[in-house]
Every structure is written in structure tokens, then in C-alpha cells.
Scaffold this motif. Sequence first.
Motif, short mmCIF file in Angstrom:
data_model
loop_
_atom_site.label_atom_id
_atom_site.label_comp_id
_atom_site.label_asym_id
_atom_site.label_seq_id
_atom_site.Cartn_x
_atom_site.Cartn_y
_atom_site.Cartn_z
N GLU A 151 -12.40 -3.26 16.08
CA GLU A 151 -13.18 -3.61 14.90
C GLU A 151 -12.58 -2.99 13.64
O GLU A 151 -12.05 -1.88 13.66
N VAL A 152 -12.64 -3.74 12.53
CA VAL A 152 -12.20 -3.22 11.24
C VAL A 152 -13.44 -2.95 10.38
O VAL A 152 -14.25 -3.84 10.15
N ILE A 153 -13.58 -1.71 9.95
CA ILE A 153 -14.76 -1.27 9.18
C ILE A 153 -14.37 -1.08 7.72
O ILE A 153 -13.34 -0.47 7.41
N GLU A 154 -15.20 -1.58 6.82
CA GLU A 154 -14.99 -1.38 5.38
C GLU A 154 -15.79 -0.16 4.92
O GLU A 154 -16.94 0.02 5.33
N GLN A 155 -15.17 0.64 4.09
CA GLN A 155 -15.83 1.86 3.61
C GLN A 155 -15.59 2.00 2.11
O GLN A 155 -14.47 1.81 1.63
N GLU A 156 -16.63 2.32 1.37
CA GLU A 156 -16.52 2.53 -0.07
C GLU A 156 -16.08 3.97 -0.34
O GLU A 156 -16.67 4.92 0.20
N ARG A 157 -15.05 4.12 -1.18
CA ARG A 157 -14.58 5.46 -1.51
C ARG A 157 -14.35 5.60 -3.01
O ARG A 157 -14.18 4.62 -3.72
N LEU A 158 -14.34 6.87 -3.44
CA LEU A 158 -14.02 7.21 -4.82
C LEU A 158 -12.85 8.19 -4.81
O LEU A 158 -12.86 9.15 -4.03
N CYS A 159 -11.85 7.93 -5.65
CA CYS A 159 -10.71 8.84 -5.75
C CYS A 159 -10.47 9.14 -7.23
O CYS A 159 -10.36 8.23 -8.05
N CYS A 160 -10.40 10.43 -7.55
CA CYS A 160 -10.12 10.87 -8.92
C CYS A 160 -8.82 11.66 -8.93
O CYS A 160 -8.56 12.44 -8.00
N GLY A 161 -8.00 11.47 -9.97
CA GLY A 161 -6.74 12.18 -10.07
C GLY A 161 -6.48 12.66 -11.48
O GLY A 161 -6.81 11.98 -12.45
N ILE A 162 -5.86 13.85 -11.58
CA ILE A 162 -5.46 14.41 -12.86
C ILE A 162 -3.98 14.76 -12.76
O ILE A 162 -3.54 15.33 -11.76
N SER A 163 -3.22 14.42 -13.78
CA SER A 163 -1.79 14.72 -13.79
C SER A 163 -1.41 15.29 -15.15
O SER A 163 -1.72 14.70 -16.19
N GLY A 164 -0.74 16.45 -15.15
CA GLY A 164 -0.32 17.08 -16.39
C GLY A 164 0.38 18.39 -16.12
O GLY A 164 0.35 18.90 -14.99
N ALA A 165 0.99 18.94 -17.13
CA ALA A 165 1.79 20.16 -16.96
C ALA A 165 0.96 21.33 -16.44
O ALA A 165 1.45 22.16 -15.66
N ASP A 166 -0.32 21.44 -16.85
CA ASP A 166 -1.15 22.59 -16.44
C ASP A 166 -2.22 22.19 -15.44
O ASP A 166 -3.20 22.92 -15.24
N THR A 167 -2.07 21.05 -14.76
CA THR A 167 -3.07 20.58 -13.80
C THR A 167 -3.13 21.51 -12.59
O THR A 167 -2.09 21.93 -12.06
N ASP A 168 -4.34 21.84 -12.15
CA ASP A 168 -4.48 22.66 -10.94
C ASP A 168 -5.77 22.30 -10.19
O ASP A 168 -6.52 21.40 -10.60
N TYR A 169 -6.00 22.99 -9.09
CA TYR A 169 -7.15 22.73 -8.22
C TYR A 169 -8.47 22.89 -8.97
O TYR A 169 -9.41 22.12 -8.77
#
Length: 540
Positions: free
Chosen positions: A444-462
Motif C-alpha cells: 500500500e502507498v500512504i499519503e502523508q501531509e508534512r511541513l518542512c522549513c529551511g534557513i540558509s545563511g552565513a550565520d545559520t544554526d540550530y
Amino acid sequence: MPTIEINKKELEHYLGRAVDDKRLQESISYLGTDLEGIEDGVIKVEIFPHRPDLLSVPGFARALSQFMSISKKPKEYKSKSSSYVVNVEKLVNSVRPYTTCAVIKNVKFDDQKIKEIVQIQEKLHITFGRQRKKCAIGVYPLEAIKFPITYTAKDPKQIEFVPLESRKKMNASQMLSQTSSGRMYGHLLEGCKTYPVFLDANNEVLSVPPIINSHTVGKISDKTTDVFVECSGFDYITLSQCLNMIVCALSDMDGDVYEVKVHYPNSVKKNPELKPKKMKIPFDLVNKRLGLSLSKQDVKKALLRMGITTEKDTALIPPYRTDFISYADIIESVAIGYGYQNFEGTIPDVATVGKEAPLDVFKRRLSDVLIGLGLVQVSTFHLVSKDQVEGDGVWTVDAKTSEHDTLRNQLIDPVLSTFGINRGHEYPQRIFENGIVFLQKGKEVIEQERLCCGISGADTDYTQIRQIMDMIGKRLGLTVQYKESKDPFFIEGRSAQILIGNTAIGRIGEVSPKYLAVYKLEVPVAIMEINLDELFLKVD
């Protein structure tokens, strides 16, 4: 969407008769294109992305002639055998590994036809070729080159020629900064130690794809009658389709098509491949989907208006059509051929009340929060390449391109790919995507809703990406917890599971340099991905 300009007299030349403006306007609109207007003998038409075969004047006239029943039977395209050979060397495998080629003779070029050829190239480059990234096209006067042709890769400083519309010889490195095409498309060769190049038997440079042709042997004129055409890129099927569209347009200019044998290190291909593609006609589904009661003969008649011949219960798809993937495309063609204006409207006998789904309301609320935090929403394809899935993905059968042959099962790779595409733009970059991923559970193939956020930059961190997740929890009235974990996407010690209560709903961390290198990213990236279905259940 691209717009083409068509000289009405030239269109009527291909149609073989004069057509009044009113009939022309109706037919163009019903064909499934957007007519912008007819003024001073020039027709402006907006072409939808799924019909790149209409981007040329001969291609548009071909479709219109069939749709208006001017032509009783579509033209059958064939190539003649020849001794023309193109040798592809292994050296191009790391830059642009594939090419498709053809020779067309006896075309009487004049200013109008040259303009049409330039328009075909430009429009296909922009649309079907994705700004030359997927496909680059070269057209050369046959009398100026000598076979066999070699397609190879060399140190750019060793490739010397006079670029198109230039007066001085330069090497390929100089070409990137000293020509307009080089400045516009040079990023496509960024980071390459060698550049692809076409050379003839005299070691004369034909072109450096996807940038520019040689002025010496790469410019056609009104004295040209025979041409050599090549398409280069990363996917053979895409290149074959592109070549077919150009070849069929030149054939409609009364040209004779000759095949070219392309010798790869381990195989030999004959181009162009003009044999029609066969697809079964789903007669029952046609009527079910369209709400009609068409006979088999009516269905075949509608398909014929769209330039599609039939053989018993099989549709023969012309070689220049790239938009036929499933039975749905046949049904759409029947609908257009039958005529949307002939459908009768009916009032349904069931009363219903519609409202926005609760999950969609929830997703919209989250989007508003993220936009307020300065993130930009993006939307990527559901179909990705096999190397952009985690573990075993769901693969498609008979995929048309290797770039889109697997259903995505996470959003981190698509978001990283977006950063990679936009690495030449200003930093910091803050983006998010909420969308569906596809997971295989047994058969079976299951569909799942997801959210992904990303930040990119010289001082980006956790810390920065965690602040976004904390704000989402605060706005939803939830307590978010984090548990240190190991994840191949993230740097060890800078990643965690995201928990609501005892339920793990996602992951967060700083992206590993290994994955940054895949997308040629030189600045840090922090990402979080959460399961929206699980998060939705936690909201009161």
C-alpha cells in the motif's frame, strides 16, 4: 507561458488556403490555446506548457489544419538512411552525457524561415529545455562542416573559436564573460573542469553547448539549404522528443529528413526516432469521464481532429507530441476534438454544501504564521529523482525522464534543491513547504501531509530553526520538546527529534556538509520537517 507571433500570410501558406479572421479566432481558441489577438497581419498566441510542438509556425499550422479539417489525414514523418555519424566520447559523461542529431536537406531558407527557426530554438530553450538546463539546441549549415562529428569534453582554455556574432577568436573560458550568451547561461557550466564541445572531422568547433555556436560554422543564412541539428543534455528521452519537434517543423518546410547514427561508447542510436507511439484507447472511460455517449467512430473522428490517427482500438501518437503520458491525455484530446462548445450543461439533482477541509484550514494557519516570521512558501514537484528519496521509494513505471521518476517520501531534499537552485541570490534565505509525501507500507502507498522549513545563511544554526518550531508550538498552544538523535541528513550533535507529549512528530537540525555539497551549497543550512497529520491530531 510563452507567446509566439505568427505571420498570417505564412500561416495561410502552410494551411494551403486563406482563412478569415473570425474563423481563425474561433478555431485557435477551441484548439486549446489562448489567442491574444490578430493585428496588422500578425497573430499572437499564448501556448500552454504541455504543447511545446505548437511553439513553431509549422507546428501550429499543422495542428490548426487538422483541427479545422483542412487536412484530411496527418502527415507521416519518416527519415532516410544516410552515412552521417556522430561519435560521443566518455569524457562528456560528467557534463552533458547525451545528444540526439539529424540532418535535414532541401529547405529553402529565406528571412522568414530563418526567423521561424530562431523562434523555435528560443521558445524550446525557455520552456521544454528549462532555460537550456535540460536541453540545448544547435542548428548548423551542413555545407560548412565535415562528418564524422565528435561530441567530447575538453579543458575550456583549449577550446578556441569565434563565437556567434563575434569578430574575434577566444577560448571557452573567455566566452563566458565576453559574450551575452556566456553571461546568461555560463552558470550551467559552473564548477565543470571540462566543457562539452562538438567538433567536426577538421577539428573545427561547432559549438560549446549549452552556451553558444561558432560564428564560422554555426550560422545559417538565406543561402543555406541543408542543416545539421543536434540537441544535448542529461536525459535521452527529453532530447529525442526535442529533436522530433524541430525535425518535423523543418520537414513541414519541405525539408527531407536524414538519420544520423550516434555512436556511444557502449551502444549506437539512430536519430531521429519518428515512429508513432501506440496507446490503447479507453473507449468506456472516455464516455464516463466526459459524460457523453460517443461511438468508437465518433471517438476516432475527434482524435483525428487532434492529429492522432488510429489503428483498430489503438491511438498512434505523432513523434512531435510530448504530452501523452496516460489514458487521461487521450480523453482530453477527445474532448477538445469533440469541441467543448458542444457539451451541454446540466443542473445536478443533488444539493450539497461545500466548506474548506479542517486540515486545509490548519495548514493555512501555519502558513500565515511562517509568512509572518519572514519565510517564503515554495512548492516543489511530487515526482523527484531516485537519489532524492530516503530508503526505498515508490517508483513510477515507464517514467519519461530520470529527473522525475520517483514519488518523494520526505521534503528535506526538495527544500535543499530549492536552496541549490537559488544559491546565486541574496542571503539569508528562509523558505517552507507544506505538501504531501508518499510512503510505502507493504503493498500500500500512504499519503502523508508534512511541513518542512529551511534557513540558509552565513550565520545559520540550530537555534534559529528551533525558534521557528517553538513559535509554531506557542501559536498552537502546544508544548514542544526535543530529544537528541542521530539523522543522516544532519550534523551529529546538532539534530533532534521533535516531540509533542510522547509522540515524535518530526526532526530538526543543521544539515551535514555531505548534503550541502550535493546541492553545491557553501553556506550553512538548518531544517525542520514535521508530520502535519500527527500535529493536527494534537491540536485542540
